[in-house]
Design an enzyme around this catalytic site. Structure first.
Site: not given
Length: 414
Positions: A87-88
């Site tokens: 995930p960012c």
């Protein structure tokens, strides 16, 4: 320790495996890729549908692990290639007294870093959303700079590219950043070091536009945009450690770039377009079950898809207008699909609505059509999970043929 490949096999460890997109793509490119360990775990979910899908295809064996990577990272065996999508998030770091530098709690990047520190694989391929290059909004580029500095400190060179799958012939306009990293014991690392050693514009142009890792498989127009050509240096003379980057770094990263010996070269490249597969071409031609059709009033769908300007009030009491433009309703069948999200199939602005081939009526995409958009085999996710979660997994998945090309390219350079 960097191990040598044995029996001509490339040992792969797969983190955040989902339903196996990385593995499928690599194994399509060559039988030399041998996944020796994989981990998939959905936090806060009792049912682990993605993992169940993974093991239904690749086997329920001890090296396919369904547990939090925070507890499993020290169990990852030595391998040649580490892959995964993560995930960012907010990658800020801070000083923690005697403990030194510590990353923000709960961020998966730090677990990847721990695996790299302990196992030191020769090669790394990671995937993320394209906004990683610009986050956080308050300090543009900081998060990606933190990742690059971590890889530099661990002895890796990096090449990255934002790839829109539709630009290279696929049926979905899905933009993702692919990050490749090469240990300083590899030939690719030394080739990259030579390419930037003289710091000449010709060599930098060559690396990004013709003979770099990505340019041969995802070609770009041979046109240097001088306004967006940047050379940023991250080394101990400017930033002593990760905390200085976290506190002070702000710069623009573009859709392609390399990092070698702390030197970062980045440029905006323009794809050489390939005629994409269209949404109409992946659409079912046979009859589709009635549950996928839009029944009743279409007014809510028209509102969601239409342009709007809605008055709202900020937390401080200041009024403003929320505005958004119209989306095509129904979706164009002579173009690639828009980016699928995890909310696909719900009554949502981003959900695709198409004309059915057999009846002309409006309907949602089926799970099989969503699998086709990401390059999976039909019914790949039809392994007992709820239908809604089949859409969710495809909204999280990568485009398999992109990984297949990356796998083929890596073999050319090993």
């Amino acid at each position: 320790m960097v191990i040598k490949m044995t029996n001509n096999k490339i040992k792969v460890a797969e983190l955040f495996a989902g339903v196996g997109g990385f593995r499928v793509g690599l194994e399509k490119s060559s039988n030399r890729y041998d996944t020796i360990w994989a981990n998939q775990w959905e936090p806060d979910r009792k049912a682990q549908h993605a993992y169940d899908c993974y093991v239904s295809h690749f086997g329920a064996i001890p090296t396919h692990v369904n547990n939090d990577i925070a507890t499993e990272k020290h169990n990852v065996p030595y391998h040649d290639l580490l892959v995964g999508g993560f995930p960012c998030q907010d990658y800020s770091v801070a000083k923690t007294g005697a403990q030194g530098i510590e990353g923000k709690k709960g961020v998966l990047w730090w677990h990847i870093q721990d695996v790299l520190t302990e196992r030191q694989p020769s090669f790394v391929v990671l995937e993320n959303v394209d906004r990683l290059l610009k986050s956080p909004a308050s300090q543009r580029g900081r998060d990606f700079a933190v990742i690059l500095r971590c890889l530099h400190d661990l002895g890796y060179a990096v090449e990255w590219r934002i790839i829109n799958a539709a630009d290279y012939g696929h049926a979905q306009r899905r933009r993702r950043i692919y990050i490749t990293a090469f240990k300083n014991s590899t030939g690719i690392y030394h080739e990259m070091a030579q390419a930037v050693k003289t710091k000449s514009r010709l060599q930098l142009h060559s690396r990004l536009y013709s003979n770099g890792f990505f340019s041969s498989i995802f070609p770009v127009q041979d046109n240097v945009n001088t306004k967006k050509f940047t050379k940023t240096q991250i080394d101990s003379s400017k930033y002593n450690d990760l905390t200085e980057i976290s506190n002070n770094f702000s710069a623009s990263f573009y859709n392609s770039g390399i990092m070698i010996d702390g030197h970062i070269i980045s440029n905006e490249v323009v794809p050489v377009d390939t005629q994409p597969v269209t949404l109409g071409e992946i659409r079912h031609t046979e009859p589709v079950d009635e549950r996928f059709f839009l029944n009743g009033s279409l007014e809510k769908w028209k509102f969601l898809k239409g342009s709007k300007k809605i008055p709202r009030v900020r937390p401080n009491g200041e009024p403003y207008f929320f505005s958004e433009g119209a989306l095509c309703f129904p979706d164009h069948l002579d173009r690639p699909a828009r980016t699928m999200l995890t909310s696909e199939s719900s009554v949502n602005r981003s959900t695709h609505v198409i004309e059915d081939a057999a009846t002309g009526r409006l309907r949602l995409l089926t799970p099989v059509e969503c699998e086709r958009l990401n390059g999976f085999a039909d019914n790949w996710t039809n392994t007992g999970m709820p239908e809604k979660f089949r859409y969710f997994t495809m909204g999280n998945a990568l485009v398999v043929p992109i990984v297949e090309k990356i796998g083929t390219r890596l073999l050319e350079l090993i």
